[in-house]
Design an enzyme around this catalytic site. Structure first.
Site, mmCIF file in Angstrom:
data_model
loop_
_atom_site.group_PDB
_atom_site.id
_atom_site.type_symbol
_atom_site.label_atom_id
_atom_site.label_comp_id
_atom_site.label_asym_id
_atom_site.label_seq_id
_atom_site.Cartn_x
_atom_site.Cartn_y
_atom_site.Cartn_z
ATOM 1 N N ASP A 299 -7.682 -53.862 23.089
ATOM 2 C CA ASP A 299 -8.158 -52.622 23.952
ATOM 3 C C ASP A 299 -6.794 -52.152 24.427
ATOM 4 O OD1 ASP A 299 -9.811 -51.443 25.810
ATOM 5 O OD2 ASP A 299 -8.803 -52.563 27.501
ATOM 6 N N ASP A 532 -9.405 -57.016 29.211
ATOM 7 C CA ASP A 532 -9.284 -57.328 30.437
ATOM 8 C C ASP A 532 -10.180 -56.788 31.506
ATOM 9 O OD1 ASP A 532 -8.558 -54.569 30.590
ATOM 10 O OD2 ASP A 532 -6.509 -54.681 31.506
ATOM 11 N N ASP A 536 -15.280 -54.787 28.329
ATOM 12 C CA ASP A 536 -14.767 -55.680 26.883
ATOM 13 C C ASP A 536 -15.620 -57.184 26.856
ATOM 14 O OD1 ASP A 536 -12.723 -53.950 26.477
ATOM 15 O OD2 ASP A 536 -11.530 -54.824 28.117
#
Length: 787
Positions: A299, A532, A536
């Protein structure tokens, strides 16, 4: 529920009353195994129970010295138990550090408390990223809730005042006050599953292999034992007690009793080592899984970049800059979002103490709609979000595209519509743009380069504009950074066809992140995912290994197997190397155990048909096992070993173990022939079988000590492994020379001719079989590469 002032919360007297009446919440999820469970799982195993039964039988016939094998098993079990308990305590301490704190309103002020301090009727303050740990009722505000952990549905649901929010869900947008309704076992998720967290099926090749070996051995051990006993009691000069000892010796050899314990010990040591590198391992076997990973999905925000942004410029269109800045400042003051864009806006306007204006309603940003809105009383309804999600006007999109290659572009505008309950803004009036940039982590280039060197493919999955993500990926050193795609234009059905074609995925929705990871796994990839934020979570659940940052959301950490406590991307190579050390060393040590299991199984079956006395007693197998398997396997398992992990764990260990197993079987048959022909008596025959079995074991140890490809040493052998082999050989010689009577061995001088000849043939056969095995292995590897 009692009626509580939502602006004050509980007072001290009310809190004390609830504590005294046991109306406190408590965490119903098992964080780690209890000490009792660890002891039970290590001591009360199937193999230990079988060995205990063997021990009782040996004790009952008075062959006390043959109980030595039980002492070795007890020592192995104690070592494994102590290591696992130590690892548990380290993990528990680290979990306290990263355990979530919950914002609560008490005595008119907010504070943060732990999950076990929440009491019934507490007023919780929940915002984006908060995990709901108690069934509660919203008493103020509006939030977007994801209940996928409970229902399996990924669509988020809007919850308003009076609505219930269930434990196990999490907030993906908005902010609210919620009054606690249920605590502990009364919570919804406890009732339906006894566990409020998602539990992922462990994808461990080692665990599957060990379970398979245990299953096969447990099935064959009883019938083989009965057949061998019936055969042994029919042999001349073999009484019942001797037959029992012979059968027990054969069955003990079939059991790889130390392999499971060694595996759990090595994994526990890995957990301890990683804790020193600020990595919390929440699932023991995830160390192995990460070492097998061939695809790492990153990410962008918080991984490649730091979890913050800064505003480069604000660009008004039809307004002067002062008026535009005033509107943006008002928006930043009123917004309850705590994302990187809003924090950058507050930093830009130096807003430290927010003084929000009276608002008609607020719509928090969420990763599905890509916009947020605030309707200010006696003013306008302001909208902020991704340009491509808010307008289709090419005039504005072309302005955004000019900056999108290098920056994140946010559109700011107004709307005359009531946007509550809508997903699309139809009548936006564009006021201008915000230009933001990510701050790339200092260690990103080094870490990314390292993963490429290790043969790991990297994919960047982000909710941002793909052009912006591509530019950042280029700066960070991502290969094929120009192979990017805008996922907002891709249907779910098309994902399988494009997943291998691109390296950069932009404008990805949370569901698409999950589908991308799932599609990669379908093609046979082993996928790790870092993240985080709440967007996600679905992808982290789907990945083989989920890696969270400590500064990420609570729910992200709850579904991840690994947590980087310092939130540093640079910690990942340490986890990879530790996993490789663990798997490679377990594989090498497992070769020693499986070699014994293979030849013991075949010999047990062979002696059913040979109608010859079984040559070993339990105490003799203890002697062989200690010096060729037990001590060496433990020491080898702790050696540094960072070679790339090969697939097919079971096939690898069997291919290494088979030559030595076949050698040992042939050597024993040779000894049987000499005994049958009358050249040697039973005591000589038994001693000779012990010697050739030990010789085969030392040959295998020597082979494992040879220099590996990529190993940094000028010598043809590893000094560490070769030293272990020599020390064990010396120990064995001392035992058979000075403790021959204890182990029921005859003096070597009485069979010196047979010893020399048999051992020489054994070594030659071992070398020949290994040469053939290596040749076949190399040819097989060439074929795989060609394919």
């Amino acid at each position: 529920m009692d009626k509580i002032d939502i602006n004050v919360g509980l007072n001290n007297k009310q809190i004390k009353y609830r504590i005294e009446n046991n109306l406190c919440n408590y965490d119903t999820t098992a964080k780690t195994k209890s000490v009792k469970r660890i002891i039970a799982e290590n001591f009360f195993t199937l193999f230990n129970i079988i060995n205990l039964a063997f021990g009782i039988t040996i004790f009952s016939i008075g062959a006390y010295k043959n109980l030595l094998f039980l002492t070795i098993i007890i020592i192995n079990t104690l070592i494994s138990t102590i290591q696992e308990i130590h690892a548990k305590r380290i993990t528990d301490r680290l979990k306290i550090i990263v355990s979530p704190k919950f914002e609560v309103l008490r005595n008119g002020s907010t504070s943060k408390i732990g999950i076990n301090e929440i009491v019934r009727d507490d007023i919780l303050i929940l915002s984006t990223g908060s995990q709901v740990v108690t069934d509660s009722e919203i008493v103020d505000g509006e939030v977007l809730v994801n209940e996928s952990f409970i229902t399996g549905e990924s669509d988020s649901i809007t919850k308003k005042v009076g609505d219930k929010i269930l434990s196990g869900s999490y907030i993906v947008g908005g902010k609210c006050k919620a009054q606690v309704e249920h605590i502990g076992v009364d919570n919804y998720t406890y009732k339906i599953s006894n566990d409020a967290k998602y539990i992922k099926k462990i994808n461990s090749e080692i665990m599957k292999t060990l379970k398979g070996i245990i299953r096969v051995v447990s099935i064959v051990i009883i019938p083989v034992g009965l057949l061998l006993f019936l055969t042994q009691v029919r042999i001349e000069n073999v009484d019942t007690n001797t037959a029992i000892l012979n059968v027990i010796a054969a069955l003990i050899g079939m059991i790889p009793e130390g392999l499971v314990l060694l595996t759990s010990t090595v994994l526990a040591v890995s957990v301890r080592r990683l804790s020193k590198a600020n990595v919390l391992v929440q699932q023991l076997y995830s160390v192995e899984t990460l070492a097998r990973v061939d695809t790492l999905c990153l990410d962008k925000t918080g991984t490649i970049t730091e979890n913050k942004m800064k505003i480069v410029d604000v660009i008004p269109l039809d307004y002067d800059k002062i008026a535009f800045n005033e509107m943006l400042s008002k928006y930043a003051n009123c917004s309850e979002d705590e994302n990187s864009t809003m924090n950058a806006l507050r930093d830009y306007y130096k807003i430290t103490n927010r003084q929000p204006l009276r608002c008609n309603y607020k719509i928090s940003f969420n990763s599905e709609t890509k916009w947020s809105a605030i309707s200010i009383e006696n003013d306008k309804t302001y909208v902020m979000g991704a340009p491509s999600f808010l307008t289709k006007d090419s005039k504005y999109l072309s302005i955004a595209d000019k900056y999108a290659a290098d920056y994140r572009v946010i559109l700011f505008g107004t709307s005359n519509s009531d946007l509550r309950g809508t997903r699309v803004v139809e009548d936006i009036e564009v006021l201008g743009f915000l230009i933001l940039t990510d701050v790339i982590r200092q260690d990103a280039n080094i870490v990314i380069s390292y993963f490429y060197d290790q043969g790991i493919d990297l994919k960047v999955i982000s909710g941002d504009n793909p052009k912006t993500v591509s530019k950042i990926a280029k700066k960070a050193g991502i290969k094929n950074y120009d192979h990017y795609i805008d996922m907002s234009n891709v249907s779910d059905d098309e994902i399988d066809s494009i997943v291998n074609e691109y390296s950069i995925f932009g404008r990805v929705s949370p569901l698409q992140k999950k589908l991308l990871v799932s599609s990669m796994r379908k093609t046979g990839r082993t996928v790790a995912m870092t993240g985080d934020g709440v967007n996600d979570v679905l992808a982290l659940k789907e990945a083989d290994t989920a890696i969270a940052l400590a500064n990420g959301s609570d729910v992200t950490k709850s579904v991840s197997e690994l947590i980087l406590l310092d939130s540093k991307f640079s910690s990942l190579p340490k986890v990879l190397l530790e996993g490789r050390r663990t798997i490679n060393n377990i594989e090498r040590s497992a070769t020693l155990f499986i070699s014994k299991t293979i030849y013991s199984c075949f010999l047990s079956l062979l002696f059913v048909f040979l109608l010859t006395a079984y040559p070993f007693q339990p105490i003799q197998l203890s002697l062989i096992s200690v010096v060729t398997i037990g001590i060496p396997s433990f020491l080898l398992a702790l050696e540094p070993n960072y070679n790339r992990v090969r697939k097919h764990f079971l096939r690898n260990i069997i291919s290494k173990a088979l030559p030595s197993s076949i050698t040992n079987i042939l050597a024993i048959v040779m000894c049987v022939c000499q005994y049958k022909l009358g050249h040697i008596n039973y005591e000589m025959y038994s001693t000779l079988c012990v010697l050739v079995t030990a010789t085969t074991g030392f040959c295998l140890l020597f082979k494992l000590s040879l220099k590996r490809k990529g190993e940094r040493t000028r010598l043809p052998v590893s000094l560490y492994r070769f030293t272990i082999t020599i020390i064990m050989l010396v120990l064995f010689i001392l035992e058979i020379v000075f403790l021959d009577k204890l182990f029921n061995l005859v003096p070597l001088e009485s069979i010196s001719t047979y010893v020399f000849r048999t051992i020489l043939v054994t070594i030659i056969v071992f070398c020949g079989l290994n040469f053939i095995g290596d040749f076949i292995s190399k040819d097989s590897n060439k074929s795989q590469k060609t394919d």
